[in-house]
Scaffold this motif. Structure first.
Motif, PDB file in Angstrom:
ATOM      1  N   VAL A 177      -9.012   2.468  -1.500  1.00 16.37           N
ATOM      2  CA  VAL A 177      -8.193   3.252  -2.416  1.00 16.37           C
ATOM      3  C   VAL A 177      -8.592   4.737  -2.388  1.00 16.37           C
ATOM      4  O   VAL A 177      -7.781   5.609  -2.626  1.00 16.37           O
ATOM      5  CB  VAL A 177      -8.266   2.675  -3.848  1.00 16.37           C
ATOM      6  N   GLN A 212       1.891   2.223  -0.937  1.00 16.50           N
ATOM      7  CA  GLN A 212       1.901   2.184   0.524  1.00 16.50           C
ATOM      8  C   GLN A 212       1.103   1.016   1.086  1.00 16.50           C
ATOM      9  O   GLN A 212       1.078   0.822   2.302  1.00 16.50           O
ATOM     10  CB  GLN A 212       1.309   3.483   1.094  1.00 16.50           C
ATOM     11  N   VAL A 218      -8.717   1.714   6.589  1.00 15.09           N
ATOM     12  CA  VAL A 218      -7.926   2.901   6.250  1.00 15.09           C
ATOM     13  C   VAL A 218      -8.361   3.362   4.881  1.00 15.09           C
ATOM     14  O   VAL A 218      -8.537   2.544   3.973  1.00 15.09           O
ATOM     15  CB  VAL A 218      -6.409   2.660   6.172  1.00 15.09           C
ATOM     16  N   GLU A 219      -8.499   4.665   4.719  1.00 16.62           N
ATOM     17  CA  GLU A 219      -8.973   5.199   3.437  1.00 16.62           C
ATOM     18  C   GLU A 219      -7.824   5.877   2.692  1.00 16.62           C
ATOM     19  O   GLU A 219      -6.778   6.171   3.259  1.00 16.62           O
ATOM     20  CB  GLU A 219     -10.134   6.175   3.665  1.00 16.62           C
ATOM     21  N   SER A 220      -8.051   6.124   1.397  1.00 17.74           N
ATOM     22  CA  SER A 220      -7.084   6.825   0.537  1.00 17.74           C
ATOM     23  C   SER A 220      -5.682   6.256   0.656  1.00 17.74           C
ATOM     24  O   SER A 220      -4.727   6.983   0.891  1.00 17.74           O
ATOM     25  CB  SER A 220      -7.060   8.321   0.862  1.00 17.74           C
ATOM     26  N   VAL A 221      -5.550   4.965   0.495  1.00 21.23           N
ATOM     27  CA  VAL A 221      -4.239   4.328   0.583  1.00 21.23           C
ATOM     28  C   VAL A 221      -3.605   4.273  -0.806  1.00 21.23           C
ATOM     29  O   VAL A 221      -4.149   3.643  -1.706  1.00 21.23           O
ATOM     30  CB  VAL A 221      -4.360   2.906   1.159  1.00 21.23           C
ATOM     31  N   PRO A 222      -2.455   4.959  -0.997  1.00 22.96           N
ATOM     32  CA  PRO A 222      -1.793   4.893  -2.298  1.00 22.96           C
ATOM     33  C   PRO A 222      -1.255   3.484  -2.549  1.00 22.96           C
ATOM     34  O   PRO A 222      -0.945   2.762  -1.604  1.00 22.96           O
ATOM     35  CB  PRO A 222      -0.622   5.877  -2.153  1.00 22.96           C
ATOM     36  N   GLU A 223      -1.134   3.130  -3.833  1.00 18.52           N
ATOM     37  CA  GLU A 223      -0.764   1.757  -4.156  1.00 18.52           C
ATOM     38  C   GLU A 223       0.602   1.371  -3.605  1.00 18.52           C
ATOM     39  O   GLU A 223       0.801   0.255  -3.141  1.00 18.52           O
ATOM     40  CB  GLU A 223      -0.805   1.566  -5.670  1.00 18.52           C
TER      41      GLU A 223
END
Lengths: 380, 354
Positions: free
Chosen positions: A29, A67, A60-65
């Protein structure tokens, strides 16, 4: 013992099924450099990769909810067979993807919905918070302990309650002053909150925020603090007493070994729910790995004696060590939420002789006596 | 070599220079990927495979483009009138709030539910923008500041709602509303995550705004007001009236983007940063790239949607860092601004004769 069992399972599994390679992917997240939640999961991923030669990992990093679903699509396209989704907000996306890809194994951190190919997992700190609370209670001179919280959600409420129970075991009149900053990562807000708590008279600090800010601000004023999530001893070696550390790798290794051995399949995960605490080694007491209590504070903690209902006259240091030992016991010989416990409005929440169920712990909204400050969603 | 000024560039020149700038930006991005260890041909192949190889992948481009086109087309209209609306993010969030309110509490049946959600989202976004337009037209208050500040008000409103009165009973204490009822979900294109009515809405509004701008009296007034406010005043253009319409439409389109996001993707109200992914700000780039033409914004919105979707693919397939998408967007803008010089000047090669 568990290590031996794990190794046996892996060897047997490899012999029996002759699997070549397991491809596992992590969906994070936040950024892996956040020095908190995502960083800790990534340490766990690397640990698993180093442990198993048959494991190939990606992330994968910084995945918006919104997406998460499309990232899962991409991972499956890359041939990923096991996907770890590490945020509560991914729950619906994970369950939808699990229907789309019935042959892929999913594991969802902090969630509560499972499916034949979706397991859930969580490493929780509430026992460790209680131990930190014992030490905080011994160290406060003003009787006010400051707590900077991220969000008023059950997870944090459970932790602050356990912490406060610890504080008041040693120092029955002490208060825990709580401030919320409504962000997981916001050093500026954490600094402001710490300074406000100092102004209110707090002289020992604990927090939930993904930076060492509270530790640093407290240390500047000469106040002791407890670190959160990642090892923070190095940021203030003279002022960090202890804290809580996580070992997601313990869960990841166990889970993946069982996948490799064929014990976990996309058909039998409906009841697989890791709720791992001190006994399983998923969490650790300390501000750095292998240092449960900063030796610089050992003297002060040994000097403070309490009259404990189980152990009688005992120093706080010994009490911490004894209870730490008991809570590491798989049989859970001791639990912080042991009745009777009343909330701060006087309602009996844990009756005499009882403990809380996992579900009650996970949905805790009330505040124990001694917690001072706003507490959104507090039951009447 | 020297630069010779030239009069107003034609459509063809604008198009050539813009496409050239975007291509250069893509080449620069591939070079950047190379530094991360992915050779350009492999990177391009991986991205093409992820985006174009199957309908799910391509639908992601459209899913990202829909809010960008709605916001971008509306901003194109606003910028034409020199209404500097930096507040599309807030208007989008207000739209999401209004749509969520209707979804959670109205109990309307079937299609009426979606219609009411869309309409209230449009009005919420539009009214949120009109506030700044009124202040600008009546009191001369700087619209950049007011619209920008209103974004934060909207963000905190969403935060307050999901932590407070609208917090869901099924959310396990986390900050979400309950899930919307089935009737409040936009239909998806089978086999994809794309809410197709969003595509229809985005294209209709881009066309509507283009028609308004170039074929109606209001559009004429908008353009006159934007190009020469003094002349507009002499010509009898009602600044307050025109600005209010522009704000209502531009904010309303952003509000609809919020409706599409919550009704098509999230099915609940959640943290503001998760609802929008910065579409309100990226929409400014979309409008600017489209040179404030609403139909061109539909194209540039698609382009930026592709950049987002390709970035998602690259993050997984090439393990690039998450900031890459912003870097590529920045590069496109950078090359476009740099290319501006070729629109204003002709390059004349040759030795200067003295």
């Amino acid at each position: 013992m568990r290590k031996v069992w794990l190794a046996a399972v892996v060897v047997l599994g490899a012999l029996a099924f002759g699997q070549q390679e397991v491809k596992a992917g992590w969906i994070y997240v936040g950024p892996i450099g956040d020095y908190g939640w995502t960083h800790a999961h990534d340490v766990g991923r690397k640990e698993a990769e180093a442990a198993f030669p048959w494991l190939k990992t990606s992330y994968v990093e910084s995945v918006p909810e919104g997406q998460a679903g499309s990232y899962i699509d991409q991972m499956v396209r890359q041939g990923t067979k096991v996907i770890f989704a590490t945020s509560f907000g991914y729950m619906d996306a994970v369950l939808e993807a699990a229907k789309r890809y019935p042959d892929v194994i999913f594991a969802h951190a902090t969630g509560f919905k499972r499916a034949p190919n979706v397991a859930t997992y969580m490493a929780d700190f509430y026992q460790v918070y209680y131990l930190n609370g014992l030490m905080a209670g011994a160290l406060t001179k003003t009787g006010k302990v400051g707590y900077v919280g991220a969000f008023p959600i059950p997870e944090l409420k459970r932790h602050i309650n356990a912490f406060t129970l610890g504080v008041r075991t040693v120092n029955p009149e002490a208060k825990v002053l709580v401030r919320w900053i409504y962000e997981w990562y916001n050093p500026a807000a954490a600094k402001e909150a710490t300074e406000a708590l100092i102004a209110e008279g707090a002289d020992v600090f604990a927090f939930t925020e993904d930076s060492p800010t509270v530790v640093q601000v407290a240390a500047e004023k000469g106040f002791p603090s407890f670190s959160h999530y990642s090892p923070m001893l190095k940021f203030a070696p003279d002022y960090v007493v202890s804290g809580q550390l996580v070992h997601w790798g313990t869960i990841y290794k166990d889970f993946l070994a069982k996948v490799y051995a064929g014990l976990y399949t996309p058909k039998n995960l409906e009841d697989v729910d890791y709720w791992w605490l001190l006994p399983q080694g998923a969490v650790e007491l300390g501000a750095d790995f292998g240092v449960p209590v900063n030796p610089k504070f050992a003297g002060r903690l040994k000097a403070k004696a309490v009259d404990h209902p189980i152990f009688g006259e005992i120093s706080v240091y010994d009490l911490v060590m004894k209870l730490h030992g008991l809570m590491k016991d798989v049989e859970l010989a001791f639990d912080p939420f042991q009745g009777p416990i009343k909330d701060r409005k006087g309602v009996l929440r844990v009756p005499e002789g009882l403990r809380l169920t996992k579900h009650q712990l996970e949905t805790m909204e009330w505040a124990v006596e001694g917690v001072v400050g706003p507490w959104p969603n507090e039951p009447k | 070599m020297k630069l010779v000024p030239r009069p107003e560039p034609g459509v063809l020149e604008v198009l050539l220079v813009s496409v050239g700038a975007v291509l250069l930006a893509f080449l620069a991005s591939l070079a950047l990927l190379w530094l991360y260890g992915a050779p350009p041909w492999e990177a391009a192949a991986a991205i093409a495979a992820g985006v174009f190889a199957d309908p799910r992948g391509f639908a992601e481009v459209l899913r990202r483009a829909v809010p960008l086109v709605l916001v971008g087309a509306g901003l194109a209209l606003a910028f034409r009138a020199q209404f500097w609306n930096i507040g599309a993010e807030g208007q989008l969030l207000m739209g999401a709030v209004a749509a969520a309110g209707v979804a959670l509490f109205s109990g309307l049946p079937g299609p009426w539910m979606l219609f009411a959600m869309g309409l209230s989202a449009f009005l919420a976004g539009g009214l949120w923008a009109i506030f700044a337009a009124l202040l600008k037209a009546r009191l001369g208050v700087n619209d950049v500041i007011t619209t920008l500040m209103q974004n934060y008000v909207a963000i905190y409103l969403v935060d307050w709602l999901i932590h407070g009165p609208w917090k869901g009973k099924s959310a396990f204490g986390f900050a979400y509303t309950d899930r919307f009822p089935e009737a409040a979900g936009l239909p998806l294109l089978p086999g994809t995550a794309l809410a197709w009515p969003g595509v229809v809405l985005a294209l209709s509004f881009a066309a509507l705004f283009a028609w308004l701008l170039f074929a109606t009296k209001l559009g004429f007034e908008v353009r006159v007001l934007g190009e020469n406010p003094e002349a507009a005043r002499y010509a009898g253009v009602r600044a307050l009236f025109t600005l209010s319409w522009v704000a209502l439409l531009s904010g309303g389109a952003a509000g609809l983007a919020g409706f599409v996001e919550v009704a098509g993707t999230h099915h609940k109200l959640l943290a503001p940063l998760q609802i929008s992914l910065g579409y309100g700000y990226t929409g400014i780039i979309v409008a600017w790239l489209g040179r404030n033409h609403p139909l061109a914004a539909a194209l540039t919105g698609l382009l930026v949607g592709f950049v987002f979707a390709a970035g998602d693919v690259a993050k997984v397939a090439l393990a690039t860092p998450f900031q890459l998408v912003q870097v590529v967007n920045g590069l496109i803008l950078f090359f476009l601004i740099a290319a501006e010089v070729f629109l204003r000047y002709r390059v004349v090669l040759g030795v200067r004769r003295g």
